[in-house]
Scaffold this motif. Structure first.
Motif, PDB file in Angstrom:
ATOM      1  N   ASP A 174       8.336 -11.640  -9.109  1.00 11.75           N
ATOM      2  CA  ASP A 174       7.959 -10.625 -10.096  1.00 11.75           C
ATOM      3  C   ASP A 174       9.139  -9.726 -10.441  1.00 11.75           C
ATOM      4  O   ASP A 174       9.375  -9.411 -11.611  1.00 11.75           O
ATOM      5  CB  ASP A 174       6.804  -9.765  -9.556  1.00 11.75           C
ATOM      6  CG  ASP A 174       5.538 -10.547  -9.330  1.00 11.75           C
ATOM      7  OD1 ASP A 174       5.131 -11.295 -10.237  1.00 11.75           O
ATOM      8  OD2 ASP A 174       4.950 -10.414  -8.246  1.00 11.75           O
ATOM      9  N   MET A 175       9.877  -9.291  -9.419  1.00  9.61           N
ATOM     10  CA  MET A 175      11.016  -8.407  -9.652  1.00  9.61           C
ATOM     11  C   MET A 175      12.122  -9.138 -10.407  1.00  9.61           C
ATOM     12  O   MET A 175      12.763  -8.575 -11.303  1.00  9.61           O
ATOM     13  CB  MET A 175      11.540  -7.861  -8.324  1.00  9.61           C
ATOM     14  CG  MET A 175      10.516  -7.037  -7.521  1.00  9.61           C
ATOM     15  SD  MET A 175       9.831  -5.604  -8.398  1.00  9.61           S
ATOM     16  CE  MET A 175       8.231  -6.244  -8.926  1.00  9.61           C
ATOM     17  N   GLU A 176      12.352 -10.399 -10.066  1.00 11.20           N
ATOM     18  CA  GLU A 176      13.379 -11.183 -10.762  1.00 11.20           C
ATOM     19  C   GLU A 176      12.962 -11.465 -12.201  1.00 11.20           C
ATOM     20  O   GLU A 176      13.800 -11.468 -13.112  1.00 11.20           O
ATOM     21  CB  GLU A 176      13.619 -12.483 -10.005  1.00 11.20           C
ATOM     22  CG  GLU A 176      14.309 -12.266  -8.655  1.00 11.20           C
ATOM     23  CD  GLU A 176      14.249 -13.482  -7.754  1.00 11.20           C
ATOM     24  OE1 GLU A 176      13.638 -14.500  -8.167  1.00 11.20           O
ATOM     25  OE2 GLU A 176      14.796 -13.419  -6.638  1.00 11.20           O
ATOM     26  N   MET A 177      11.681 -11.709 -12.422  1.00 10.74           N
ATOM     27  CA  MET A 177      11.171 -11.894 -13.778  1.00 10.74           C
ATOM     28  C   MET A 177      11.390 -10.628 -14.602  1.00 10.74           C
ATOM     29  O   MET A 177      11.827 -10.694 -15.764  1.00 10.74           O
ATOM     30  CB  MET A 177       9.683 -12.252 -13.731  1.00 10.74           C
ATOM     31  CG  MET A 177       9.000 -12.365 -15.089  1.00 10.74           C
ATOM     32  SD  MET A 177       7.234 -12.809 -14.989  1.00 10.74           S
ATOM     33  CE  MET A 177       6.568 -11.327 -14.183  1.00 10.74           C
ATOM     34  N   ALA A 178      11.095  -9.487 -14.010  1.00 11.84           N
ATOM     35  CA  ALA A 178      11.310  -8.219 -14.711  1.00 11.84           C
ATOM     36  C   ALA A 178      12.776  -8.048 -15.082  1.00 11.84           C
ATOM     37  O   ALA A 178      13.110  -7.707 -16.222  1.00 11.84           O
ATOM     38  CB  ALA A 178      10.840  -7.058 -13.831  1.00 11.84           C
ATOM     39  N   GLY A 187       7.638  -2.638  -6.972  1.00 16.85           N
ATOM     40  CA  GLY A 187       7.048  -3.517  -5.982  1.00 16.85           C
ATOM     41  C   GLY A 187       5.885  -2.854  -5.258  1.00 16.85           C
ATOM     42  O   GLY A 187       5.788  -1.628  -5.221  1.00 16.85           O
ATOM     43  N   VAL A 188       5.011  -3.693  -4.684  1.00 23.42           N
ATOM     44  CA  VAL A 188       3.898  -3.182  -3.882  1.00 23.42           C
ATOM     45  C   VAL A 188       3.962  -3.821  -2.507  1.00 23.42           C
ATOM     46  O   VAL A 188       4.159  -5.026  -2.372  1.00 23.42           O
ATOM     47  CB  VAL A 188       2.538  -3.437  -4.560  1.00 23.42           C
ATOM     48  CG1 VAL A 188       2.500  -2.767  -5.933  1.00 23.42           C
ATOM     49  CG2 VAL A 188       2.220  -4.914  -4.673  1.00 23.42           C
ATOM     50  N   ARG A 189       3.774  -3.004  -1.491  1.00 22.48           N
ATOM     51  CA  ARG A 189       3.992  -3.438  -0.111  1.00 22.48           C
ATOM     52  C   ARG A 189       2.827  -4.256   0.434  1.00 22.48           C
ATOM     53  O   ARG A 189       2.986  -4.996   1.415  1.00 22.48           O
ATOM     54  CB  ARG A 189       4.209  -2.203   0.773  1.00 22.48           C
ATOM     55  CG  ARG A 189       4.588  -2.496   2.206  1.00 22.48           C
ATOM     56  CD  ARG A 189       4.624  -1.231   3.045  1.00 22.48           C
ATOM     57  NE  ARG A 189       3.355  -0.524   3.036  1.00 22.48           N
ATOM     58  CZ  ARG A 189       2.298  -0.863   3.776  1.00 22.48           C
ATOM     59  NH1 ARG A 189       2.363  -1.910   4.573  1.00 22.48           N
ATOM     60  NH2 ARG A 189       1.184  -0.172   3.717  1.00 22.48           N
ATOM     61  N   LEU A 198      11.707  -7.082  -1.724  1.00 17.47           N
ATOM     62  CA  LEU A 198      11.435  -6.563  -3.063  1.00 17.47           C
ATOM     63  C   LEU A 198      12.580  -5.679  -3.559  1.00 17.47           C
ATOM     64  O   LEU A 198      13.000  -5.778  -4.715  1.00 17.47           O
ATOM     65  CB  LEU A 198      10.125  -5.774  -3.062  1.00 17.47           C
ATOM     66  CG  LEU A 198       8.851  -6.611  -2.868  1.00 17.47           C
ATOM     67  CD1 LEU A 198       7.662  -5.712  -2.563  1.00 17.47           C
ATOM     68  CD2 LEU A 198       8.575  -7.468  -4.099  1.00 17.47           C
ATOM     69  N   MET A 199      13.093  -4.820  -2.687  1.00 14.76           N
ATOM     70  CA  MET A 199      14.203  -3.958  -3.080  1.00 14.76           C
ATOM     71  C   MET A 199      15.441  -4.788  -3.387  1.00 14.76           C
ATOM     72  O   MET A 199      16.164  -4.526  -4.362  1.00 14.76           O
ATOM     73  CB  MET A 199      14.495  -2.947  -1.975  1.00 14.76           C
ATOM     74  CG  MET A 199      13.396  -1.901  -1.777  1.00 14.76           C
ATOM     75  SD  MET A 199      13.075  -0.875  -3.255  1.00 14.76           S
ATOM     76  CE  MET A 199      14.624   0.039  -3.368  1.00 14.76           C
ATOM     77  N   ALA A 200      15.696  -5.805  -2.579  1.00 17.44           N
ATOM     78  CA  ALA A 200      16.856  -6.666  -2.801  1.00 17.44           C
ATOM     79  C   ALA A 200      16.740  -7.431  -4.115  1.00 17.44           C
ATOM     80  O   ALA A 200      17.757  -7.773  -4.732  1.00 17.44           O
ATOM     81  CB  ALA A 200      17.015  -7.644  -1.637  1.00 17.44           C
TER      82      ALA A 200
END
Length: 223
Positions: A174-178, A187-189, A198-200
């Motif tokens: 999801d983060m890479e897509m964004a 991100g959600v934990r 997620l942070m990375a």
């Protein structure tokens, strides 16, 4: 100016891990193979099903993979029909957060999920708030995450600039897509990938619960 919040589904809005694991085990059983362990299965949640299956069974040929995918889909649908909404319950605070955001006149909501259209429509049919989503994008119509296609379509459908949009998700995909769509990610934990991953992968921030979402969005957009 309208802002757009794009939500992932599995691991972000709904806790579907038991449903996914049972379906994956059924898919592997169609070729008489044992499924990978729980953590390995959950690590690929977010990818489109054929891509996920290839990741989990790299030695399988195309015919076996197709059989496994069909077995997964059949088991997923059977369990869905048996359990209804209980198969993929909303996380605590999800509905409240969605309704709060949906009530804001300058915020549009969307979905970008690795689920099939059939699977997504089944969920939406159970949600009294489904009409809050302006557009819903799924794996049937796009390349798998982290390709930006789903996000870019959401931006077009809602006529929102990338700078005014954010993806909410639980996985690195999801983060890479964004990032690929030049959109920020939160991100959600509580989902399937951890805080550090997620942070990375580029998350602006990682939330501990849905109660933090609106404040995190306000802070991000002010910045």
């Amino acid at each position: 100016m309208t802002k757009l919040v794009i939500f992932d589904v599995d691991g972000t809005l709904v806790d579907s891990q038991a449903h996914i694991i049972a379906s994956m085990e059924a898919g592997f059983a169609t070729v008489r193979q044992a499924a990978p362990d729980r953590d390995t299965i959950l690590s690929i949640v977010g990818l489109s099903l054929p891509v996920a299956m290839r990741e989990l069974a790299p030695e399988a040929d195309d015919a076996a993979l197709a059989q496994m995918v069909d077995g997964y889909k059949d088991a997923f649908q059977t369990q869905r029909l048996k359990q209804g909404a209980a198969a993929s319950p909303l996380y605590p605070g999800a509905e409240e957060a969605l309704r709060t955001l949906g009530a804001q006149g300058d915020v549009a909501l969307a979905i970008a999920t690795g689920k099939s259209r059939r699977g997504l429509d089944a969920l939406l049919a159970d949600w009294a708030f489904a009409d809050l989503f302006v557009t819903t994008q799924c794996a049937d119509d796009h390349p798998s995450k982290p390709h930006p296609s789903m996000v870019l379509t959401c931006l077009t459908d809602c006529n929102v600039a990338a700078s005014e949009a954010v993806v909410i998700g639980d996985t690195t995909y999801d983060m890479e897509m964004a990032g690929a769509a030049r959109v920020k990610g939160i991100g959600v934990r509580w989902g399937y990938h951890g805080h550090d991953a997620l942070m990375a992968a580029g998350a602006h921030v990682v939330l501990d619960d849905f109660g933090q979402l609106c404040a995190a969005l306000d802070e991000m957009w002010k910045g």
